[in-house]
Scaffold this motif. Structure first.
Motif, PDB file in Angstrom:
ATOM      1  N   SER A 202      -9.805  -0.849   2.172  1.00  0.00           N
ATOM      2  CA  SER A 202      -8.542  -0.231   1.782  1.00  0.00           C
ATOM      3  C   SER A 202      -7.651  -1.218   1.039  1.00  0.00           C
ATOM      4  N   THR A 203      -6.595  -0.674   0.432  1.00  0.00           N
ATOM      5  CA  THR A 203      -5.609  -1.534  -0.214  1.00  0.00           C
ATOM      6  C   THR A 203      -5.038  -2.528   0.797  1.00  0.00           C
ATOM      7  N   ARG A 204      -4.866  -2.051   2.011  1.00  0.00           N
ATOM      8  CA  ARG A 204      -4.327  -2.938   3.042  1.00  0.00           C
ATOM      9  C   ARG A 204      -5.218  -4.162   3.223  1.00  0.00           C
TER      10      ARG A 204
ATOM     11  N   GLY B  75      -5.255  11.422   2.728  1.00  0.00           N
ATOM     12  CA  GLY B  75      -5.898  10.368   1.944  1.00  0.00           C
ATOM     13  C   GLY B  75      -6.558   9.352   2.837  1.00  0.00           C
ATOM     14  N   PRO B  76      -7.403   8.518   2.260  1.00  0.00           N
ATOM     15  CA  PRO B  76      -8.149   7.534   3.058  1.00  0.00           C
ATOM     16  C   PRO B  76      -7.238   6.483   3.695  1.00  0.00           C
ATOM     17  N   THR B  77      -7.739   5.862   4.719  1.00  0.00           N
ATOM     18  CA  THR B  77      -6.989   4.818   5.421  1.00  0.00           C
ATOM     19  C   THR B  77      -6.507   3.726   4.473  1.00  0.00           C
ATOM     20  N   GLY B  78      -5.295   3.301   4.668  1.00  0.00           N
ATOM     21  CA  GLY B  78      -4.801   2.131   3.948  1.00  0.00           C
ATOM     22  C   GLY B  78      -4.582   2.335   2.471  1.00  0.00           C
ATOM     23  N   CYS B  79      -4.357   3.576   2.044  1.00  0.00           N
ATOM     24  CA  CYS B  79      -4.155   3.784   0.611  1.00  0.00           C
ATOM     25  C   CYS B  79      -2.675   3.875   0.280  1.00  0.00           C
ATOM     26  N   GLY B  80      -1.810   3.752   1.271  1.00  0.00           N
ATOM     27  CA  GLY B  80      -0.385   3.713   0.969  1.00  0.00           C
ATOM     28  C   GLY B  80       0.409   4.903   1.459  1.00  0.00           C
TER      29      GLY B  80
ATOM     30  N   SER C 233       1.577   5.636   4.560  1.00  0.00           N
ATOM     31  CA  SER C 233       2.708   5.251   5.409  1.00  0.00           C
ATOM     32  C   SER C 233       3.750   4.506   4.592  1.00  0.00           C
ATOM     33  N   ARG C 234       3.250   3.661   3.713  1.00  0.00           N
ATOM     34  CA  ARG C 234       4.167   2.902   2.876  1.00  0.00           C
ATOM     35  C   ARG C 234       5.054   3.835   2.059  1.00  0.00           C
ATOM     36  N   PHE C 235       4.424   4.893   1.584  1.00  0.00           N
ATOM     37  CA  PHE C 235       5.170   5.861   0.774  1.00  0.00           C
ATOM     38  C   PHE C 235       6.269   6.547   1.588  1.00  0.00           C
TER      39      PHE C 235
ATOM     40  N   LEU D  19      -7.305  -5.359   1.108  1.00  0.00           N
ATOM     41  CA  LEU D  19      -7.217  -6.199  -0.092  1.00  0.00           C
ATOM     42  C   LEU D  19      -6.029  -7.149   0.009  1.00  0.00           C
ATOM     43  N   ASN D  20      -4.947  -6.616   0.518  1.00  0.00           N
ATOM     44  CA  ASN D  20      -3.771  -7.468   0.692  1.00  0.00           C
ATOM     45  C   ASN D  20      -4.047  -8.594   1.676  1.00  0.00           C
ATOM     46  N   TYR D  21      -4.763  -8.266   2.736  1.00  0.00           N
ATOM     47  CA  TYR D  21      -5.126  -9.311   3.698  1.00  0.00           C
ATOM     48  C   TYR D  21      -5.941 -10.393   3.002  1.00  0.00           C
TER      49      TYR D  21
ATOM     50  N   LYS E 214       1.532  -8.372  -5.989  1.00  0.00           N
ATOM     51  CA  LYS E 214       2.890  -8.402  -5.451  1.00  0.00           C
ATOM     52  C   LYS E 214       2.911  -8.637  -3.947  1.00  0.00           C
ATOM     53  N   GLU E 215       1.983  -8.019  -3.256  1.00  0.00           N
ATOM     54  CA  GLU E 215       2.027  -8.096  -1.797  1.00  0.00           C
ATOM     55  C   GLU E 215       1.495  -9.428  -1.277  1.00  0.00           C
ATOM     56  N   SER E 216       0.498  -9.996  -1.971  1.00  0.00           N
ATOM     57  CA  SER E 216      -0.156 -11.164  -1.377  1.00  0.00           C
ATOM     58  C   SER E 216       0.117 -12.444  -2.129  1.00  0.00           C
TER      59      SER E 216
ATOM     60  N   SER F 277      -2.198  -4.754  -9.220  1.00  0.00           N
ATOM     61  CA  SER F 277      -0.818  -5.244  -9.298  1.00  0.00           C
ATOM     62  C   SER F 277      -0.132  -5.162  -7.940  1.00  0.00           C
ATOM     63  N   ILE F 278      -0.520  -4.176  -7.137  1.00  0.00           N
ATOM     64  CA  ILE F 278       0.004  -4.131  -5.763  1.00  0.00           C
ATOM     65  C   ILE F 278      -0.426  -5.379  -5.008  1.00  0.00           C
ATOM     66  N   VAL F 279      -1.722  -5.720  -5.153  1.00  0.00           N
ATOM     67  CA  VAL F 279      -2.246  -6.883  -4.439  1.00  0.00           C
ATOM     68  C   VAL F 279      -1.520  -8.145  -4.884  1.00  0.00           C
TER      69      VAL F 279
ATOM     70  N   TYR G  99       6.992  -0.026  -3.205  1.00  0.00           N
ATOM     71  CA  TYR G  99       6.021   1.045  -3.394  1.00  0.00           C
ATOM     72  C   TYR G  99       5.819   1.293  -4.885  1.00  0.00           C
ATOM     73  N   GLU G 100       4.580   1.214  -5.324  1.00  0.00           N
ATOM     74  CA  GLU G 100       4.260   1.477  -6.728  1.00  0.00           C
ATOM     75  C   GLU G 100       3.948   2.960  -6.865  1.00  0.00           C
ATOM     76  N   THR G 101       4.737   3.613  -7.696  1.00  0.00           N
ATOM     77  CA  THR G 101       4.552   5.055  -7.849  1.00  0.00           C
ATOM     78  C   THR G 101       3.247   5.353  -8.582  1.00  0.00           C
ATOM     79  N   GLN G 102       2.498   6.309  -8.056  1.00  0.00           N
ATOM     80  CA  GLN G 102       1.225   6.648  -8.703  1.00  0.00           C
ATOM     81  C   GLN G 102       1.394   7.804  -9.670  1.00  0.00           C
ATOM     82  N   SER G 103       2.211   8.778  -9.281  1.00  0.00           N
ATOM     83  CA  SER G 103       2.435   9.909 -10.175  1.00  0.00           C
ATOM     84  C   SER G 103       3.785  10.522  -9.811  1.00  0.00           C
TER      85      SER G 103
HETATM   86  N1  LIG Z   1       1.418   2.458  -3.963  1.00  0.00           N
HETATM   87  C1  LIG Z   1       1.572   1.329  -3.230  1.00  0.00           C
HETATM   88  N2  LIG Z   1       2.578   0.493  -3.463  1.00  0.00           N
HETATM   89  C2  LIG Z   1       2.703  -0.629  -2.744  1.00  0.00           C
HETATM   90  N3  LIG Z   1       1.871  -1.003  -1.764  1.00  0.00           N
HETATM   91  C3  LIG Z   1       0.839  -0.205  -1.488  1.00  0.00           C
HETATM   92  C4  LIG Z   1       0.646   1.002  -2.191  1.00  0.00           C
HETATM   93  N4  LIG Z   1      -0.471   1.583  -1.722  1.00  0.00           N
HETATM   94  C5  LIG Z   1      -0.946   0.790  -0.755  1.00  0.00           C
HETATM   95  N5  LIG Z   1      -0.165  -0.294  -0.609  1.00  0.00           N
HETATM   96  C6  LIG Z   1      -0.436  -1.405   0.295  1.00  0.00           C
HETATM   97  O1  LIG Z   1      -1.449  -0.987   1.206  1.00  0.00           O
HETATM   98  C7  LIG Z   1      -1.080  -1.232   2.531  1.00  0.00           C
HETATM   99  C8  LIG Z   1      -1.537  -0.113   3.406  1.00  0.00           C
HETATM  100  O2  LIG Z   1      -0.849   1.046   3.159  1.00  0.00           O
HETATM  101  P1  LIG Z   1      -0.459   2.064   4.291  1.00  0.00           P
HETATM  102  O3  LIG Z   1       0.661   2.851   3.777  1.00  0.00           O
HETATM  103  O4  LIG Z   1      -0.307   1.395   5.586  1.00  0.00           O
HETATM  104  O5  LIG Z   1      -1.793   2.952   4.336  1.00  0.00           O
HETATM  105  P2  LIG Z   1      -2.085   4.325   5.052  1.00  0.00           P
HETATM  106  O6  LIG Z   1      -0.857   4.775   5.704  1.00  0.00           O
HETATM  107  O7  LIG Z   1      -2.507   5.208   3.943  1.00  0.00           O
HETATM  108  O8  LIG Z   1      -3.205   4.062   5.992  1.00  0.00           O
HETATM  109  C9  LIG Z   1       0.413  -1.360   2.509  1.00  0.00           C
HETATM  110  O9  LIG Z   1       0.833  -2.294   3.454  1.00  0.00           O
HETATM  111  C10 LIG Z   1       0.695  -1.888   1.124  1.00  0.00           C
HETATM  112  O10 LIG Z   1       0.590  -3.271   1.114  1.00  0.00           O
END
Ligand SMILES: Nc1ncnc2c1ncn2[C@@H]1O[C@H](COP(=O)(O)OP(=O)(O)O)[C@@H](O)[C@H]1O
Ligand SMILES: [Mg+2]
Lengths: 757, 269
Positions: B221-223, B41-46, B48-50, B225-227, B189-191, B185-187, B17-21
């Motif tokens: 969403s970030t998710r 926050g919007p779908t897939g912005c992190g 759940s990951r947090f 992007l990872n895909y 690392k993740e992909s 940078s998340i993308v 998890y990359e800390t935002q603030s």
């Molecule tokens: N701050 C972050 N650090 C690392 N990965 C992140 C971060 N924000 C988003 N992601 C990536 O985005 C994907 C979707 O995040 P997720 O937590 O499932 O979204 P949400 O719960 O907001 O819908 C995660 O699988 C992860 O790859």
């Protein structure tokens, strides 16, 4: 004296056979053209040329025909080959000259200047057939006497042949002719107007036949494109190059409006939509990176080259962010042969410019010219700097011109071919004229204003809608112009007072509303999973198990389902003059009663949370249908909306079909299962430019059907006591007539609720 | 029942998890005070990951429930199931978390029907207890128990919004897509794609996010992007990967797709 002239002419043309014709004027033109004719024409065609010129001088129409003939036919004979000149002479005599259309012979002959340019050499017959067709359809006979009346429009169509042939295929020209015939065959003046391409409908039908992709077909894509990449939302004003009568009009961006061609064909493998993207991208990056510089001391040639560097500079910057734009732009920048321009005899300014343009953007450009290569290097050096400015383009432009200037730059003959970059603007936005009076600009401004009406805020161009003509069973294309506006506003408190006044009604409505609210649950039995165990069923299963049944029913739960509403509603208000009538029983005008009713309805719908918009319309001929937004789907029932509703005014007429089509356009975009369009009106559709009342009734009926086909549900609430005479013809069974107008405030919300229950 | 091992819900591997603030500090404080948290926050912005990341950091078990329209109160609390001996009570995830001490994460809570959510009320105030009325048991929450919900405000419609009475029981934390650099940078690392590609993917995501409200409900969403990055890293063509992972999932609108294919062409050379 005469014989003197004759003998001198003879000597000029002495190596040629003389022309047997007694007009001196003809002889003179002959002498001037015979050289060329001899070069271009075969022996056979040359004989036809002589015979034709002699013949046309003898048929009693003076010298003009032979003169036109002599001038044009060398090209015609050369292009279409042997026999073609003779064919044209025969056609001229038999089909035009011997009919009442004599006067059209000269324009007919002259039209070949354009015909040769825009047809291929097998299409002569096709052209002659076209003229014959038009002639036979428009030269009409009265009471069985043949061909007694002149075609009112032959000359008009001949004079516009260059436009027709340039922009349309033959098929399209026939379509355009047939439309004119259908409506104006019996109407000489309007027929002439139509065929001279000066009336709006003529232009509209013409446009529709044009080759290419209309901007309006991709407007949304382009809109989203600028929003997606730059978060901008410039508006558009498309122009049709030929009707604007401004030669070489380029796109440009000014006052937040993008002017662009209304139609594009694919170019160099780039489809029309992509071309529009290239254009919009270029304009926006100018907007982002170009700052105005003073033009007064800069000569036109200096400006010309400065603009080339500036275009390259802003595109370079854009490419840093969106690298894919480079390929798009490059495919639209022509490549010319480096040595194709002869600077002894023509001006090579544009040739140099287009090479430079290409070289600045394309590192694989083919040019070897040292000055170009030097300036490409200078440009590169400039762009590697942290920050660049429009002034840097100026110094590059000035320098480049000094290095490449040539005496021939000012020659009248200019190398032009393949030197235009169509997606680029005229760069007017980068120059600031302090002293000079820029005439061109002003003419244009003026024209733009005079097109608009007196209010001068018509920045949004109108939407055009077809109108149904029941007599011909066909649509009249782009017939009604709908202008949309935000409705004016005043003090919102007026609406609050209305709601206070009807407080009892409001209370009653509240009860109904509560019933309608989406908490209602439906019970679903026999669920595999559910909110609760359904005891009856469960017991039965238990018993089955105890009895050793191998397959007890597992659907032993009950569940509950929401009766959810997914409704979008458009309330469309007739705001025509007649609403100012006073209703005797209440002493209020129909408009005031409508205002009350709408307030109550809007309040009620807000309670339900349905997606809801209110709009009003009226019309003053088909040229001006007004569509006023009172509440948008995204707006809440708040003070801004109330303030608009408080300011309702009634004027003009009721062109309902166009308004329904426009309303349907927006309602269709809403995402909901049910889409209801409520139309509140006090009378039948009518407008001052339509005398047959059935036309607009039938058109409205069509508009209703169109909306229904798209899945909307139009429903009319009429306040017209005589509505029964026509309303079913428009709305089928989907209407109610409210006889006691004064009860409208009670009736309207109830009606709505019952419709959406 | 007593041999139930809540530790199976602990997260073994640290989620990246990359800390935002200062979200880590804020959340830690809320957890220590056992305050209910709503992450917005919007779908897939992190979001759940947090929360997973925090559960791991705090070394607490986490039980996640993805909410949907069909979820009922019994799905959360538990229900009697039939077996050959009659009926048998089974704890639902909420009860499990409360009883044994876990973070209970109700993901995308607006998706559930609002009346369902009333059951969480008694766990979110000073009582910290849960009434299993069908079973006739009052469960006192374990001291490690915390309730977290996620909520997407962009989704709001008049039909689907959290009740005020529910909202007012939570502390809130706003999340948004990470800034462009961080998101890239998340993308990476993740992909496993390079920074250049990741930066362009983020640009494309921004292009879609600019269209929210103009035909799109949500941007990529970030998710997603990872895909897209994952596909590219596996050798799929860039434009195909973008279409498959970023455009196709978010819209069926043909015009928007035309626009986006223009945007893809503009962003990737
Ligand atoms: N701050 C972050 N650090 C690392 N990965 C992140 C971060 N924000 C988003 N992601 C990536 O985005 C994907 C979707 O995040 P997720 O937590 O499932 O979204 P949400 O719960 O907001 O819908 C995660 O699988 C992860 O790859
Ligand atoms: Mg430019």
């Amino acid at each position: 004296m005469q014989s003197l002239i004759k003998s001198s002419l003879d000597s000029m043309a002495d190596q040629h056979q003389s022309l047997n014709c007694s007009f001196n004027t003809v002889q003179r033109v002959f002498a001037a053209n015979i050289e060329q004719a001899t070069q271009k024409l075969s022996e056979q065609s040359l004989i036809e040329y002589y015979k034709g010129a002699e013949f046309l001088a003898k048929i009693g129409q003076g010298d003009a025909l032979s003169i036109a003939f002599l001038k044009i036919m060398p090209w015609v004979g050369e292009f279409y080959g042997d026999g073609s000149i003779q064919k044209i002479v025969d056609f001229t005599y038999q089909k035009i000259s011997r009919t009442p259309n004599k006067g059209a012979v000269e324009p007919f002959l002259n039209s070949f200047i354009d015909v040769v340019e825009h047809t291929n050499n097998a299409q002569l017959d096709e052209y002659l057939d076209l003229i014959e067709y038009h002639l036979s359809k428009t030269t009409f006979s009265v009471h069985g006497i043949h061909d007694t009346h002149t075609s009112p429009s032959l000359i008009a169509i001949l004079t516009n042949m260059h436009l027709l042939l340039e922009q349309l295929e033959f098929e399209g020209i026939y379509e355009w002719i047939n439309y004119g015939l259908k409506y104006f065959q019996d109407h000489p003046e309007r027929q002439e107007e139509y065929f001279s391409l000066s009336s709006a409908d003529s232009k509209a039908v013409f446009q529709r036949q044009r080759k290419g992709l209309l901007f309006s077909d991709v407007e949304r894509e382009i809109n989203l494109f600028q929003r997606a990449l730059w978060k901008t939302d410039f508006m558009y004003a498309p122009y049709s190059p030929n009707f604007e009568k401004l030669e070489h009009l380029h796109p440009y961006l000014e006052d937040s409006v993008i002017r662009l061609p209304d139609i594009y064909e694919p170019l160099n493998g780039i489809d029309a939509c992509k071309r529009y993207m290239a254009l919009v991208a270029h304009l926006i990056v100018h907007h982002q990176f170009t700052t105005k510089i003073v033009a007064d001391n800069v000569s036109p040639q200096q400006r010309f080259f400065t603009e080339i560097f500036e275009d390259a500079r802003v595109e370079y910057l854009a490419i840093q962010i969106y690298p894919g734009l480079k390929n798009l732009w490059l495919s639209l920048i022509p490549i010319v042969d480096e040595f194709d321009c002869d600077d002894k005899h023509q001006s090579c300014l544009r040739h140099r410019a287009i090479m430079l343009t290409r070289a600045l953007l394309d590192k694989n450009h083919p040019y070897k010219n040292q000055i170009i290569l030097d300036y490409v290097e200078k440009f590169k050096a400039l762009m590697s700097a942290e920050e660049t400015r429009t002034l840097d383009s100026l110094s590059l432009g000035l320098g480049y011109l000094i290095k490449t200037r040539s005496a021939s730059d000012t020659l009248a003959s200019i190398y032009f071919e393949n030197t235009e970059v169509t997606y680029r603007d005229d760069n007017r936005s980068m120059w600031l004229f302090i002293e000079e009076f820029d005439e061109e600009d002003n003419i244009f401004e003026h024209q733009k204003r005079s097109e608009d009406d007196e209010e001068g805020i018509e920045v949004i161009p109108p939407h055009y809608y077809d109108e149904w003509d029941y007599a011909y069973e066909s649509y009249k294309p782009d017939w009604a112009a709908v202008y949309e506006r935000l409705h004016s506003h005043t003090n919102a408190s007026k609406i609050e007072q209305i709601l206070d006044k009807h407080s009892t009604l409001v209370k009653q409505l509240k009860k109904v509303l509560d019933l309608l609210k989406p908490q209602n649950k439906k019970r679903l039995r026999y669920q595999e999973e559910g909110a609760e165990l359904d005891l009856d069923i469960a017991l039965r299963s238990v018993i089955d198990i105890k009895n050793g049944s191998p397959q007890p029913d597992t659907r032993i739960n009950v569940d509950f389902e929401h009766d959810s509403r997914s409704v979008s509603v458009l309330l469309l208000l007739d705001l025509s003059e007649s609403l100012n009538e006073v209703v005797e029983q209440s002493g209020q005008t129909i408009l005031e009663l409508s205002q009350e009713a709408v307030s109550l309805l809007a309040w009620a719908v807000e309670q339900l949370g349905d997606n809801f918009a209110i709009a009003g319309f009226n019309s003053d001929t088909r040229k001006k249908v007004m569509y006023y937004h009172i509440k948008g789907y995204n707006e809440h029932w708040d003070d801004a909306v109330k303030a608009r509703l408080a300011d309702l005014k009634a004027e003009f007429s009721t062109r309902m079909g166009a308004a329904i089509r426009h309303g349907a356009h927006y309602l269709d975009l809403q995402q909901s299962d049910k889409k209801l369009m409520l139309i509140l009106t006090d009378g039948e559709p009518a407008d001052i430019d339509v005398h047959d009342s059935k036309i607009l009734i039938q058109d409205t009926h069509k508009a209703v059907q169109e909306a229904q086909q798209k899945g909307m549900y139009p429903y009319c609430i009429s306040l017209d006591k005589k509505a029964d005479e026509y309303i079913a013809d428009i709305f089928g069974s989907h209407y109610s007539v409210i006889d006691r107008i004064e009860s409208l405030p009670q009736e309207l919300p109830k009606l709505f609720l019952s419709l959406t229950k | 029942m007593s041999d139930f091992d809540i530790n199976q819900f602990k997260i073994k591997l640290e989620p990246l998890y990359e800390t935002q603030s200062n979200e880590v500090e804020l959340y830690t404080a809320a957890y220590n005070a056992k305050l209910p948290v709503m992450v917005k926050g919007p779908t897939g912005c992190g979001k759940s990951r947090f929360i997973e990341h925090m559960a791991h950091k705090l070394d607490k078990p986490i039980i996640t429930v993805s909410c949907n329209e069909d979820i009922t109160a019994s799905d959360l609390i538990g229900r009697f199931l039939l077996d050959t001996n009659g009926t048998r009570w089974v704890d639902g995830p909420l009860t499990l978390a409360a009883r044994h001490g876990a973070i209970c994460y109700l993901d995308e809570i607006v998706e559930a029907r609002q009346d369902t959510m009333v059951v969480i009320h008694s766990l979110t105030d000073h009582r910290r207890e849960l009434m299993l009325d069908k079973k006739g048991e009052l469960v006192k929450a374990h001291s490690d128990f915390q309730l977290v919900i996620s909520y997407n405000p962009g989704y709001q419609s008049l039909m689907k919004d959290l009740k005020q009475s529910t909202k007012q029981r939570f502390t809130g934390m706003d999340f948004d897509y990470a800034n462009a650099e961080l998101e890239a940078s998340i993308v990476v690392k993740e992909s496993g794609v390079d920074t250049n590609i990741a930066t362009k993917l983020v640009k494309l995501a921004h292009a879609t996010r600019n269209l929210v409200g103009h035909g799109l409900d949500e941007g990529a969403s970030t998710r997603l992007l990872n895909y897209a990055g994952t596909l590219i890293a596996l050798g799929v063509g860039v434009k195909d990967a973008c279409n498959m992972a970023l455009i196709c999932p978010i819209t069926d609108d043909a015009e928007i797709r035309t626009t986006m294919s223009g945007a893809i062409d503009a962003i990737f050379d």
